[in-house]
Every structure is written in structure tokens, then in C-alpha cells.
Design a protein around this motif. Structure first.
Motif, mmCIF file in Angstrom:
data_model
loop_
_atom_site.group_PDB
_atom_site.id
_atom_site.type_symbol
_atom_site.label_atom_id
_atom_site.label_comp_id
_atom_site.label_asym_id
_atom_site.label_seq_id
_atom_site.Cartn_x
_atom_site.Cartn_y
_atom_site.Cartn_z
ATOM 1 N N ALA A 1 -138.744 41.669 -5.998
ATOM 2 C CA ALA A 1 -139.650 40.931 -5.102
ATOM 3 C C ALA A 1 -140.261 39.692 -5.738
ATOM 4 N N GLY A 2 -140.166 39.557 -7.052
ATOM 5 C CA GLY A 2 -140.836 38.467 -7.748
ATOM 6 C C GLY A 2 -140.143 37.128 -7.584
ATOM 7 N N PRO A 3 -140.844 36.043 -7.899
ATOM 8 C CA PRO A 3 -140.260 34.708 -7.767
ATOM 9 C C PRO A 3 -139.197 34.393 -8.811
ATOM 10 N N ASP A 4 -139.121 35.184 -9.894
ATOM 11 C CA ASP A 4 -138.123 34.948 -10.938
ATOM 12 C C ASP A 4 -137.502 36.287 -11.339
ATOM 13 N N PRO A 5 -136.534 36.779 -10.568
ATOM 14 C CA PRO A 5 -135.941 38.080 -10.880
ATOM 15 C C PRO A 5 -135.321 38.152 -12.268
ATOM 16 N N ARG A 6 -134.635 37.091 -12.661
ATOM 17 C CA ARG A 6 -134.006 37.108 -13.986
ATOM 18 C C ARG A 6 -135.055 37.172 -15.090
ATOM 19 N N PRO B 1 -143.810 48.773 -18.805
ATOM 20 C CA PRO B 1 -142.785 48.232 -17.899
ATOM 21 C C PRO B 1 -143.365 47.375 -16.780
ATOM 22 N N VAL B 2 -144.521 47.787 -16.247
ATOM 23 C CA VAL B 2 -145.104 47.067 -15.117
ATOM 24 C C VAL B 2 -145.630 45.704 -15.554
ATOM 25 N N GLU B 3 -146.422 45.673 -16.622
ATOM 26 C CA GLU B 3 -146.983 44.408 -17.080
ATOM 27 C C GLU B 3 -145.894 43.458 -17.572
ATOM 28 N N ALA B 4 -144.882 43.996 -18.241
ATOM 29 C CA ALA B 4 -143.792 43.139 -18.707
ATOM 30 C C ALA B 4 -143.034 42.541 -17.531
ATOM 31 N N ALA B 5 -142.786 43.347 -16.490
ATOM 32 C CA ALA B 5 -142.088 42.831 -15.314
ATOM 33 C C ALA B 5 -142.907 41.752 -14.615
ATOM 34 N N PHE B 6 -144.219 41.966 -14.480
ATOM 35 C CA PHE B 6 -145.082 40.952 -13.872
ATOM 36 C C PHE B 6 -145.096 39.683 -14.720
ATOM 37 N N ALA B 7 -145.153 39.834 -16.034
ATOM 38 C CA ALA B 7 -145.158 38.663 -16.911
ATOM 39 C C ALA B 7 -143.903 37.823 -16.694
ATOM 40 N N GLY B 8 -142.746 38.496 -16.648
ATOM 41 C CA GLY B 8 -141.504 37.764 -16.444
ATOM 42 C C GLY B 8 -141.396 37.177 -15.051
ATOM 43 N N ALA B 9 -141.818 37.940 -14.040
ATOM 44 C CA ALA B 9 -141.709 37.460 -12.668
ATOM 45 C C ALA B 9 -142.592 36.247 -12.417
ATOM 46 N N LEU B 10 -143.797 36.244 -13.000
ATOM 47 C CA LEU B 10 -144.746 35.141 -12.791
ATOM 48 C C LEU B 10 -144.595 34.029 -13.818
ATOM 49 N N GLY B 11 -143.789 34.268 -14.856
ATOM 50 C CA GLY B 11 -143.589 33.248 -15.885
ATOM 51 C C GLY B 11 -144.808 33.022 -16.748
ATOM 52 N N ALA C 1 -154.893 30.200 -11.056
ATOM 53 C CA ALA C 1 -154.043 30.246 -9.863
ATOM 54 C C ALA C 1 -153.053 31.397 -9.896
ATOM 55 N N ASP C 2 -152.762 31.910 -11.083
ATOM 56 C CA ASP C 2 -151.817 33.019 -11.197
ATOM 57 C C ASP C 2 -152.399 34.319 -10.640
ATOM 58 N N ILE C 3 -153.709 34.409 -10.503
ATOM 59 C CA ILE C 3 -154.308 35.615 -9.920
ATOM 60 C C ILE C 3 -153.834 35.791 -8.489
ATOM 61 N N GLU C 4 -153.869 34.728 -7.699
ATOM 62 C CA GLU C 4 -153.403 34.811 -6.314
ATOM 63 C C GLU C 4 -151.916 35.135 -6.270
ATOM 64 N N ARG C 5 -151.129 34.564 -7.155
ATOM 65 C CA ARG C 5 -149.697 34.859 -7.204
ATOM 66 C C ARG C 5 -149.464 36.326 -7.528
ATOM 67 N N ALA C 6 -150.262 36.871 -8.434
ATOM 68 C CA ALA C 6 -150.125 38.280 -8.796
ATOM 69 C C ALA C 6 -150.489 39.190 -7.631
ATOM 70 N N VAL C 7 -151.543 38.834 -6.893
ATOM 71 C CA VAL C 7 -151.955 39.649 -5.745
ATOM 72 C C VAL C 7 -150.865 39.641 -4.673
ATOM 73 N N ARG D 1 -146.213 42.535 -1.952
ATOM 74 C CA ARG D 1 -144.791 42.679 -1.633
ATOM 75 C C ARG D 1 -144.210 43.945 -2.250
ATOM 76 N N VAL D 2 -144.568 44.207 -3.491
ATOM 77 C CA VAL D 2 -144.084 45.408 -4.166
ATOM 78 C C VAL D 2 -144.573 46.655 -3.445
ATOM 79 N N SER D 3 -145.814 46.654 -3.014
ATOM 80 C CA SER D 3 -146.388 47.812 -2.321
ATOM 81 C C SER D 3 -145.661 48.086 -1.010
ATOM 82 N N LEU D 4 -145.357 47.036 -0.278
ATOM 83 C CA LEU D 4 -144.661 47.205 0.998
ATOM 84 C C LEU D 4 -143.258 47.765 0.776
ATOM 85 N N LEU D 5 -142.565 47.250 -0.229
ATOM 86 C CA LEU D 5 -141.247 47.790 -0.554
ATOM 87 C C LEU D 5 -141.340 49.249 -0.982
#
Length: 328
Positions: free
Chosen positions: A218-223, A243-253, A282-288, A293-297
Motif C-alpha cells: 500500500a505504500g508509495p514506494d513498494p521497492r 518489521p513494521v517500522e522498517a517497512a514504514f521507513a522504506g515506504a515513506l523514504g 509533513a511525514d506525519i500526515e503521510r504516515a497516517v 490504507r493498511v488497516s483497510l486492506l
């Protein structure tokens, strides 16, 4: 069994929508009532001993799951009552909307340059010492808390609801709440809270992995999410937050981890996504938004898992051996 699946699907969806619309009530929340009861049990049982802590965990978490199971059995014959119970329990255990509200409130204060207001609100979201943090460090703390609590406050509960129904929902929230209350390594709880902390690690395992996987999708940068999660997740001291924080870090850059200040202690954690830029307000809003999106999935996955569980039970009840005996 089809009715069981449809009942869970309807109830979980209604509870999810209820959390979106209402969030957590300021007074009379069932989780807060559980916390008060657990604290009362702690006052009677507390000893600087793992055994007493394990008993506390068994009574509080096990008792909650057992009570939820008994309540679910009483409404088993009424589909409407079953859906209502699932919806009410799902709403009670989910905390995604309140998580987003608190994060956005801190983000708004930081954006307005009101550091003191942000410091006042930060303890509502995490246990960091706000007086030891500047604006950038608070923004990082908020993003990390949004990531971790997406798993703890939403995805993990839905996973256990799919596996165990109403008892799974209530039991997971009880374990997670106990960990927040007594699972930290303070002098009082180092031994007494050991059982709660270890049990939380166990029950949080599937939700954390699903959260990380859905963040990649669901993130803006899957790779980037996949790369950082695969490389850095195991470096985090928490087996589930990693795993969760690392995935968020990569997804949000962004870079997460590093030095963290709690009351009375400082931790130096490995950096997650070291090649990325520092967290900005500004990354706070991106994280929320990513959390939503993750919750809905996760809701969709939970409904699918419940359907698979129901089909498995139905297949078991109609095994060839049982059919043979039934036809004799």
C-alpha cells in the motif's frame, strides 16, 4: 459455517466503520475499564517475581478471552445478536481513528511551531520523554508510533478476530493492554511484567508481519519498503515493531530509529532506512494515510481468513469418516 463467516464479515466491517466514525469515547471505554480491573488485580498480586506476573497475565487476559467466549456462546443462535456482538467488540478493540487524530494533533502543533503543545500531547501517543525531544525528534517519534500502533491497535486485533472470533478480538486487546501497563523494563515490572511482554510478542507476531507486508503493497514506494524491511527489521530490539517500522521507513523514504529518550533512561537503537532522509513534520500526515490504507486492506484479509477458517471447519465436520458413520 457460511453463516459464521458472513456474521464475522458483517460485524467486523460494522465495527471498523464505527471506529472510523466515532473513534474512542472519552469516557466509558471498555479497554479503560479493563485497565482499571487489571490494575486492581495487580495491587493484590504484585510481587517482584515472574510467577506472580504470569498469574496476573493469566487472570486478566485469560479471563477476558474466556468471558468473551461465554458471551459469544450465549448469542450463537441469533445471527443478529452475533453480528452486533462482533461489531461492538471490533469497535471496542480497534484504535486506528484515535491513533490518527493524536498523530495529526501533534503534527498540527509542530507545523504551527508550537513545540510546547506538541510536547503536551506526545504522551497520549507514546512513552517518550517529550522534554528531551526537539521538533524533528517528536515528528520521528510520531511516525514510529503510528507504524507500531497500526499493528497493535488495528491489524493484530483483526488477525486474531479472524482466527478466534470475539474471544480472539478481546483476548488480543487484553494482552496488548497488559503489555503497555506492565510489560516495560522498569524496576517494578522487570520480573512481574515478563510474562505479559513475552505473550504480547507471541500474539503480536502474525499481525506485525501482515502489517509489514501490507505496507509494502500500500505504500508509495513498494521497492523501498521491501528493501528496508528485509534488511533492517531484525536490527530492531522488538521482534514485532522491527518489521513494521522498517517497512514504514522504506515506504515513506525516511530514517527511523536512533536515540530514544524515556523517563529515566536513554536507548540507542539501530537506524532503519539509513540511506533515507530525516523525518519531517509533513511525514506525519503521510504516515497516517498509509496507516489507514493498511488497516483497510487488513480488514479485507481478516474477512478472507475467516472464510478460510470456516471452510476448514466445515470440511472437518464432513470428513469421510464422519460421513460414513453418519450414513450407517
Amino acid at each position: 459455517m457460511r453463516a459464521d463467516h458472513l456474521g464475522f464479515a458483517c460485524g467486523a466491517a460494522l465495527g471498523f466503520l464505527g471506529d472510523l466514525a466515532l473513534g474512542d469515547p472519552r469516557r466509558g471505554h471498555p479497554v479503560a475499564a479493563f485497565g482499571r480491573a487489571a490494575q486492581a488485580v495487580e495491587q493484590r498480586l504484585w510481587r517482584d517475581h515472574r510467577g506472580y506476573g504470569a498469574l496476573h497475565t493469566l487472570l486478566c487476559a485469560g479471563g477476558t478471552a474466556a468471558a468473551a467466549g461465554a458471551l459469544a456462546r450465549t448469542v450463537r443462535r441469533s445471527r443478529t445478536a452475533g453480528v452486533a456482538l462482533t461489531a461492538a467488540t471490533t469497535w471496542a478493540v480497534l484504535g486506528g481513528t484515535s491513533l490518527g487524530r493524536e498523530a495529526r494533533a501533534i503534527g498540527g502543533a509542530l507545523a504551527a511551531g508550537d513545540i510546547e503543545v506538541a510536547r503536551e500531547r506526545l504522551p497520549h501517543l507514546c512513552g517518550r520523554d517529550p522534554q528531551a525531544l526537539d521538533g524533528a525528534q517528536m515528528a520521528r517519534a510520531v511516525v514510529e508510533s503510528v507504524a507500531e500502533n497500526t499493528s497493535d491497535a488495528v491489524v493484530g486485533a483483526l488477525v486474531w478476530g479472524a482466527l478466534g472470533g470475539v474471544p480472539g478480538l478481546a483476548g488480543f486487546r487484553a494482552v496488548n493492554t497488559l503489555d503497555a501497563m506492565v510489560g516495560h523494563k522498569s524496576p517494578r515490572y522487570r520480573r512481574f511484567g515478563w510474562a505479559s511482554a513475552r505473550l504480547d510478542d507471541v500474539v503480536g507476531w502474525p499481525g506485525a508481519r501482515l502489517t509489514a507486508a501490507l505496507t509494502v503493497l500500500a505504500g508509495p514506494d513498494p521497492r523501498g519498503a521491501w528493501r528496508v524491511a528485509r534488511r533492517d527489521a531484525s536490527r530492531h530490539p522488538s521482534p514485532n515493531a522491527g518489521p513494521v517500522e522498517a517497512a514504514f521507513a522504506g515506504a515513506l523514504g525516511v530514517r527511523l530509529g536512533g536515540t530514544l529518550a524515556y523517563k529515566g533512561r536513554v536507548e540507542h537503537r539501530p537506524v532503519l532506512g539509513a540511506e533515507n532522509r530525516p523525518v519531517e513534520t509533513a511525514d506525519i500526515e503521510r504516515a497516517v494515510r498509509l496507516s489507514r490504507r493498511v488497516s483497510l486492506l487488513a480488514l479485507g484479509v481478516a474477512i478472507g481468513v475467516r472464510a478460510a477458517v470456516s471452510r476448514g471447519r466445515a470440511a472437518g465436520s464432513l470428513s469421510p469418516d464422519r460421513l460414513t458413520r453418519r450414513n450407517r
